[in-house]
Design an enzyme around this catalytic site. Structure first.
Site, PDB file in Angstrom:
ATOM      1  N   ARG A 230       0.859  -1.180   0.000  1.00 23.10           N
ATOM      2  CA  ARG A 230       0.000   0.000   0.000  1.00 23.10           C
ATOM      3  C   ARG A 230       0.899   1.234   0.000  1.00 23.10           C
ATOM      4  O   ARG A 230       1.948   1.257   0.655  1.00 23.10           O
ATOM      5  CB  ARG A 230      -0.898   0.030   1.252  1.00 23.10           C
ATOM      6  CG  ARG A 230      -2.077  -0.938   1.200  1.00 23.10           C
ATOM      7  CD  ARG A 230      -3.105  -0.546   0.135  1.00 23.10           C
ATOM      8  NE  ARG A 230      -4.262  -1.425   0.118  1.00 23.10           N
ATOM      9  CZ  ARG A 230      -4.439  -2.439  -0.737  1.00 23.10           C
ATOM     10  NH1 ARG A 230      -3.523  -2.732  -1.638  1.00 23.10           N
ATOM     11  NH2 ARG A 230      -5.556  -3.157  -0.694  1.00 23.10           N
ATOM     12  N   HIS A 278      -1.468  -0.205  -9.957  1.00 20.47           N
ATOM     13  CA  HIS A 278      -2.066  -1.137  -8.981  1.00 20.47           C
ATOM     14  C   HIS A 278      -2.527  -2.431  -9.680  1.00 20.47           C
ATOM     15  O   HIS A 278      -3.712  -2.794  -9.623  1.00 20.47           O
ATOM     16  CB  HIS A 278      -3.233  -0.465  -8.248  1.00 20.47           C
ATOM     17  CG  HIS A 278      -3.529  -1.112  -6.918  1.00 20.47           C
ATOM     18  ND1 HIS A 278      -3.828  -0.401  -5.793  1.00 20.47           N
ATOM     19  CD2 HIS A 278      -3.567  -2.423  -6.543  1.00 20.47           C
ATOM     20  CE1 HIS A 278      -4.047  -1.239  -4.782  1.00 20.47           C
ATOM     21  NE2 HIS A 278      -3.893  -2.477  -5.222  1.00 20.47           N
TER      22      HIS A 278
HETATM   23  P1  NAP Z   1      -1.444 -11.213   5.532  1.00 23.52           P
HETATM   24  O1  NAP Z   1      -1.624 -12.649   5.164  1.00 23.52           O
HETATM   25  O2  NAP Z   1      -2.324 -10.617   6.561  1.00 23.52           O
HETATM   26  O3  NAP Z   1       0.079 -11.037   5.968  1.00 23.52           O
HETATM   27  C1  NAP Z   1       0.571  -9.837   6.453  1.00 23.52           C
HETATM   28  C2  NAP Z   1       2.042 -10.011   6.839  1.00 23.52           C
HETATM   29  O4  NAP Z   1       2.561  -8.729   7.217  1.00 23.52           O
HETATM   30  C3  NAP Z   1       2.221 -10.963   8.036  1.00 23.52           C
HETATM   31  O5  NAP Z   1       3.396 -11.723   7.874  1.00 23.52           O
HETATM   32  C4  NAP Z   1       2.383  -9.970   9.190  1.00 23.52           C
HETATM   33  O6  NAP Z   1       3.160 -10.453  10.288  1.00 23.52           O
HETATM   34  C5  NAP Z   1       3.129  -8.841   8.516  1.00 23.52           C
HETATM   35  N1  NAP Z   1       2.971  -7.600   9.278  1.00 23.52           N
HETATM   36  C6  NAP Z   1       1.828  -6.965   9.619  1.00 23.52           C
HETATM   37  N2  NAP Z   1       2.110  -5.891  10.397  1.00 23.52           N
HETATM   38  C7  NAP Z   1       3.449  -5.884  10.544  1.00 23.52           C
HETATM   39  C8  NAP Z   1       4.339  -5.038  11.254  1.00 23.52           C
HETATM   40  N3  NAP Z   1       3.912  -3.998  11.973  1.00 23.52           N
HETATM   41  N4  NAP Z   1       5.660  -5.332  11.227  1.00 23.52           N
HETATM   42  C9  NAP Z   1       6.109  -6.403  10.524  1.00 23.52           C
HETATM   43  N5  NAP Z   1       5.323  -7.232   9.817  1.00 23.52           N
HETATM   44  C10 NAP Z   1       4.007  -6.963   9.827  1.00 23.52           C
HETATM   45  O7  NAP Z   1      -1.587 -10.286   4.231  1.00 23.52           O
HETATM   46  P2  NAP Z   1      -1.401 -10.714   2.698  1.00 23.52           P
HETATM   47  O8  NAP Z   1      -2.600 -11.433   2.204  1.00 23.52           O
HETATM   48  O9  NAP Z   1      -0.080 -11.362   2.535  1.00 23.52           O
HETATM   49  O10 NAP Z   1      -1.428  -9.265   1.987  1.00 23.52           O
HETATM   50  C11 NAP Z   1      -0.497  -8.249   2.311  1.00 23.52           C
HETATM   51  C12 NAP Z   1      -0.946  -6.916   1.710  1.00 23.52           C
HETATM   52  O11 NAP Z   1      -0.749  -6.926   0.298  1.00 23.52           O
HETATM   53  C13 NAP Z   1      -2.441  -6.631   1.843  1.00 23.52           C
HETATM   54  O12 NAP Z   1      -2.737  -6.107   3.122  1.00 23.52           O
HETATM   55  C14 NAP Z   1      -2.677  -5.624   0.735  1.00 23.52           C
HETATM   56  O13 NAP Z   1      -2.576  -4.313   1.234  1.00 23.52           O
HETATM   57  C15 NAP Z   1      -1.556  -5.895  -0.250  1.00 23.52           C
HETATM   58  N6  NAP Z   1      -2.081  -6.339  -1.556  1.00 23.52           N
HETATM   59  C16 NAP Z   1      -1.724  -5.639  -2.669  1.00 23.52           C
HETATM   60  C17 NAP Z   1      -2.190  -6.061  -3.914  1.00 23.52           C
HETATM   61  C18 NAP Z   1      -1.804  -5.328  -5.171  1.00 23.52           C
HETATM   62  O14 NAP Z   1      -2.350  -5.625  -6.241  1.00 23.52           O
HETATM   63  N7  NAP Z   1      -0.873  -4.391  -5.131  1.00 23.52           N
HETATM   64  C19 NAP Z   1      -3.001  -7.193  -4.025  1.00 23.52           C
HETATM   65  C20 NAP Z   1      -3.331  -7.880  -2.873  1.00 23.52           C
HETATM   66  C21 NAP Z   1      -2.869  -7.451  -1.632  1.00 23.52           C
HETATM   67  P3  NAP Z   1       2.693 -11.737  11.153  1.00 23.52           P
HETATM   68  O15 NAP Z   1       2.909 -12.934  10.228  1.00 23.52           O
HETATM   69  O16 NAP Z   1       3.616 -11.737  12.287  1.00 23.52           O
HETATM   70  O17 NAP Z   1       1.244 -11.526  11.483  1.00 23.52           O
END
Ligand code: NAP
Length: 315
Positions: A230, A278
């Site tokens: 993001r 995006h």
């Molecule tokens: P997820 O499964 O919830 O994983 C989030 C990861 O980030 C987890 O490993 C979490 O740590 C870590 N995290 C969260 N807060 C943190 C912090 N303060 N310090 C360090 N690590 C932290 O999410 P996901 O499905 O992988 O998706 C990640 C993000 O990608 C989404 O939230 C979205 O914004 C973005 N996204 C972008 C697109 C695009 O097209 N550009 C598409 C889809 C998603 P823990 O494992 O310890 O909980």
């Protein structure tokens, strides 16, 4: 009588049309899924779950008995900010296909940086014939920030491709054969050794501005950044300063604080920035609709709501 499931989807017309085809098809026999605008007041009152993407909060407010919402998006920072804490539970989209698509994007743009494509593109513009020494993937370290559904898959794909990888998350992880870190000290460690850093954390209060002036002073000199998470996770002024004083080599940015990226933004014309609209991992309606159908079926058959977003953590 089949349960009513309102659809609250604001999207481009082609995407919207695709959802209106895929969702009722996948939910056939499970629920009666229709745009909220087509529902009577009595039907709205019957709805316990809604399917949403970028919904208008005013429309959500017309559904008094919602227990949970199924988002079609993976990122939920806007919903977390807009929905009341005692409101419906938020279930985000977790689709293995999205993780594969994101892993492919991460690999593609890592290879773009690894094989020096921005530099060769500049050379072509200037009609310069000049070879630079080749580095092997094993001579490059790629750090992935965020080891969730998307980050862990991306990390594995990079590793399979021969890159030296390391990862960072909020809580401690144990991934066989992979160096992982957590916490502030862990972030400095990953940034200081990574030739390419990939951002895949959610946007939360803790990650807003994570890649700011302080973090950028700890990056390896000449490293590159890929932001597929993001926009507000990166401080734009600090990033531009780091690119301009050559601390950073290049940034591939798919997400921005304001989208679409305003026409006058310096990123558009910056020679060390690649702007993407995006597109790194869009939700694929056909596969996502099947995930939604499974979640709804489990709920209507057994009353089980899928794992919801932790409102305190923000993801
Ligand atoms: P997820 O499964 O919830 O994983 C989030 C990861 O980030 C987890 O490993 C979490 O740590 C870590 N995290 C969260 N807060 C943190 C912090 N303060 N310090 C360090 N690590 C932290 O999410 P996901 O499905 O992988 O998706 C990640 C993000 O990608 C989404 O939230 C979205 O914004 C973005 N996204 C972008 C697109 C695009 O097209 N550009 C598409 C889809 C998603 P823990 O494992 O310890 O909980």
């Amino acid at each position: 009588m089949k349960p009513i499931v309102p659809l609250l989807i604001r999207a481009q017309s082609d995407e919207y049309a695709s959802w209106l085809t895929c969702l009722p098809q996948a939910l056939d026999g499970i629920a009666d899924a229709r745009p909220v605008s087509d529902l009577s007041e009595a039907e709205r009152a019957r709805a316990e779950v809604a399917i949403i993407a970028n919904p208008d909060p005013k429309d959500l407010a017309t559904l008094p008995n919602l227990k949970w919402v199924q988002s079609l998006w993976a990122g939920v920072e806007r919903l977390v900010a807009e929905l009341p804490e005692d409101g419906p539970r938020i279930v985000r989209m977790t689709d293995p296909q999205m993780a594969e698509t994101m892993a492919e994007a991460v690999l593609a743009w890592t290879l773009y940086l690894h094989r020096d494509m921005p530099r060769y593109a500049r050379q072509q513009q200037e009609r310069v014939w000049l070879e630079h020494p080749l580095k092997l993937p094993g001579e490059r370290t790629v750090g992935v920030l965020g080891l969730g559904k998307l980050g862990s898959r991306a990390l594995a794909r990079l590793h399979d491709n021969g890159f030296n990888v390391c990862g960072w998350s909020r809580t401690e992880k144990d991934i066989s054969g992979i160096e992982t870190h957590h916490g502030q000290a862990g972030l400095t460690e990953v940034l200081s050794k990574s030739d390419i850093t990939v951002l895949l954390t959610p946007l939360t209060q803790e990650t807003r501005g994570l890649i700011g002036k302080a973090a950028l002073t700890t990056v390896k000199k000449g490293a590159s950044l890929i932001n597929f998470a993001r926009g507000p996770i990166v401080d734009d002024s600090a990033l531009l300063a780091a690119l301009n004083d050559d601390r950073l080599n290049h940034a591939v940015l798919d997400v921005f604080a304001i989208e679409p990226l305003p026409e006058e933004h310096p990123y558009w014309a910056h020679p060390k920035v690649t702007v993407l609209p995006h597109i790194s991992a869009p939700t694929v309606p056909a596969t996502a609709a099947r995930i939604v159908a499974e979640n709804l079926k489990t709920y209507f058959d057994a009353g089980i709501i899928p794992p919801a977003v932790d409102r305190t953590r923000g993801y």
